[in-house]
Design a protein around this motif. Sequence first.
Motif, PDB file in Angstrom:
ATOM      1  N   VAL A 114      19.771 -62.548   3.038  1.00 56.00           N
ATOM      2  CA  VAL A 114      19.343 -61.162   3.206  1.00 56.00           C
ATOM      3  C   VAL A 114      20.165 -60.549   4.337  1.00 56.00           C
ATOM      4  O   VAL A 114      20.311 -61.157   5.400  1.00 56.00           O
ATOM      5  N   PRO A 115      20.726 -59.350   4.131  1.00 55.53           N
ATOM      6  CA  PRO A 115      21.547 -58.734   5.185  1.00 55.53           C
ATOM      7  C   PRO A 115      20.783 -58.561   6.493  1.00 55.53           C
ATOM      8  O   PRO A 115      19.582 -58.290   6.506  1.00 55.53           O
ATOM      9  N   GLN A 116      21.497 -58.742   7.594  1.00 57.49           N
ATOM     10  CA  GLN A 116      20.942 -58.486   8.921  1.00 57.49           C
ATOM     11  C   GLN A 116      21.796 -57.416   9.578  1.00 57.49           C
ATOM     12  O   GLN A 116      23.018 -57.571   9.697  1.00 57.49           O
ATOM     13  N   ASP A 117      21.169 -56.323   9.971  1.00 61.14           N
ATOM     14  CA  ASP A 117      21.895 -55.182  10.533  1.00 61.14           C
ATOM     15  C   ASP A 117      22.999 -54.719   9.592  1.00 61.14           C
ATOM     16  O   ASP A 117      24.112 -54.362  10.017  1.00 61.14           O
ATOM     17  N   GLY A 118      22.705 -54.770   8.287  1.00 57.45           N
ATOM     18  CA  GLY A 118      23.627 -54.240   7.298  1.00 57.45           C
ATOM     19  C   GLY A 118      24.744 -55.173   6.880  1.00 57.45           C
ATOM     20  O   GLY A 118      25.635 -54.771   6.117  1.00 57.45           O
ATOM     21  N   ARG A 119      24.732 -56.434   7.312  1.00 56.80           N
ATOM     22  CA  ARG A 119      25.805 -57.364   6.928  1.00 56.80           C
ATOM     23  C   ARG A 119      25.256 -58.736   6.584  1.00 56.80           C
ATOM     24  O   ARG A 119      24.238 -59.169   7.113  1.00 56.80           O
ATOM     25  N   ARG A 120      25.962 -59.397   5.672  1.00 64.15           N
ATOM     26  CA  ARG A 120      25.572 -60.744   5.249  1.00 64.15           C
ATOM     27  C   ARG A 120      26.458 -61.824   5.858  1.00 64.15           C
ATOM     28  O   ARG A 120      26.016 -62.951   6.025  1.00 64.15           O
ATOM     29  N   ARG A 121      27.702 -61.499   6.133  1.00 63.75           N
ATOM     30  CA  ARG A 121      28.675 -62.510   6.567  1.00 63.75           C
ATOM     31  C   ARG A 121      29.020 -62.346   8.032  1.00 63.75           C
ATOM     32  O   ARG A 121      29.249 -61.225   8.513  1.00 63.75           O
ATOM     33  N   PHE A 122      29.095 -63.486   8.715  1.00 66.99           N
ATOM     34  CA  PHE A 122      29.391 -63.502  10.147  1.00 66.99           C
ATOM     35  C   PHE A 122      30.406 -64.605  10.436  1.00 66.99           C
ATOM     36  O   PHE A 122      30.383 -65.665   9.798  1.00 66.99           O
ATOM     37  N   GLY A 123      31.261 -64.374  11.391  1.00 62.89           N
ATOM     38  CA  GLY A 123      32.199 -65.385  11.840  1.00 62.89           C
ATOM     39  C   GLY A 123      32.307 -65.359  13.351  1.00 62.89           C
ATOM     40  O   GLY A 123      32.300 -64.273  13.953  1.00 62.89           O
ATOM     41  N   GLY A 124      32.366 -66.525  13.962  1.00 63.34           N
ATOM     42  CA  GLY A 124      32.477 -66.566  15.413  1.00 63.34           C
ATOM     43  C   GLY A 124      32.252 -67.956  15.948  1.00 63.34           C
ATOM     44  O   GLY A 124      32.439 -68.951  15.239  1.00 63.34           O
ATOM     45  N   VAL A 125      31.837 -68.038  17.195  1.00 63.38           N
ATOM     46  CA  VAL A 125      31.660 -69.314  17.888  1.00 63.38           C
ATOM     47  C   VAL A 125      30.190 -69.723  17.859  1.00 63.38           C
ATOM     48  O   VAL A 125      29.301 -68.921  18.152  1.00 63.38           O
ATOM     49  N   VAL A 126      29.934 -70.960  17.493  1.00 63.66           N
ATOM     50  CA  VAL A 126      28.580 -71.506  17.480  1.00 63.66           C
ATOM     51  C   VAL A 126      28.074 -71.644  18.910  1.00 63.66           C
ATOM     52  O   VAL A 126      28.766 -72.203  19.772  1.00 63.66           O
TER      53      VAL A 126
END
Length: 205
Positions: A114-126
Amino acid sequence: MDADLSAHNGLEGRLVALISPALDDMGYEIVRVAVLGRERPTVQIMADRADGTLIGVEDCERISHAVGALLDVEDPIPGAWTLEVSSAGIDRPLTRAKDWNRFAGHQAKVELMVPQDGRRRFGGVVLGCDAGVARMRLDDGQEVALPLAEIRRARLVLTDALIEASAPPGQPGTESDTDTAPDGGHDDGAAPSARPGRNAGRKVH
């Protein structure tokens, strides 16, 4: 069943509950279970040793024999099926809270159901995980909190730092040392163990 594997539901959840105790006794942990296909489904089991190190071909064979015997006896899947066991690999999926904590500081990509703040995909540092919420620092510096129960898929990104961190002590890893895994990732060179169910012959490739 490990609470961290509670995201498995339906048939996959029943399989996790069925086979986890046996693998725990053998010194292994389930990373992910997936059932693919309908007419002759393939049960894919991704596992690690309990100490977090990657499994090898002999480990895959042991797990395949044990799980195949359980499925033959308990019969949770109607008709014919095929069992595949493989290592989680270096650029592995993040399916449990312990994975998010273990690989804090490494790059990952996440897709939500389910989208969060209008987005489904995230990339970055754990950044880690607590109280069922995984945390990441995105490429733009923003920090996000992602409920584990809402994550469709999450996977580490293969980097030099991850390869180095995943190498056994005294054996620095290099990208050329890794092989492509069945799901498109990389593993430690261990081929999956495949076992056709329902009285069919067994093979390893």
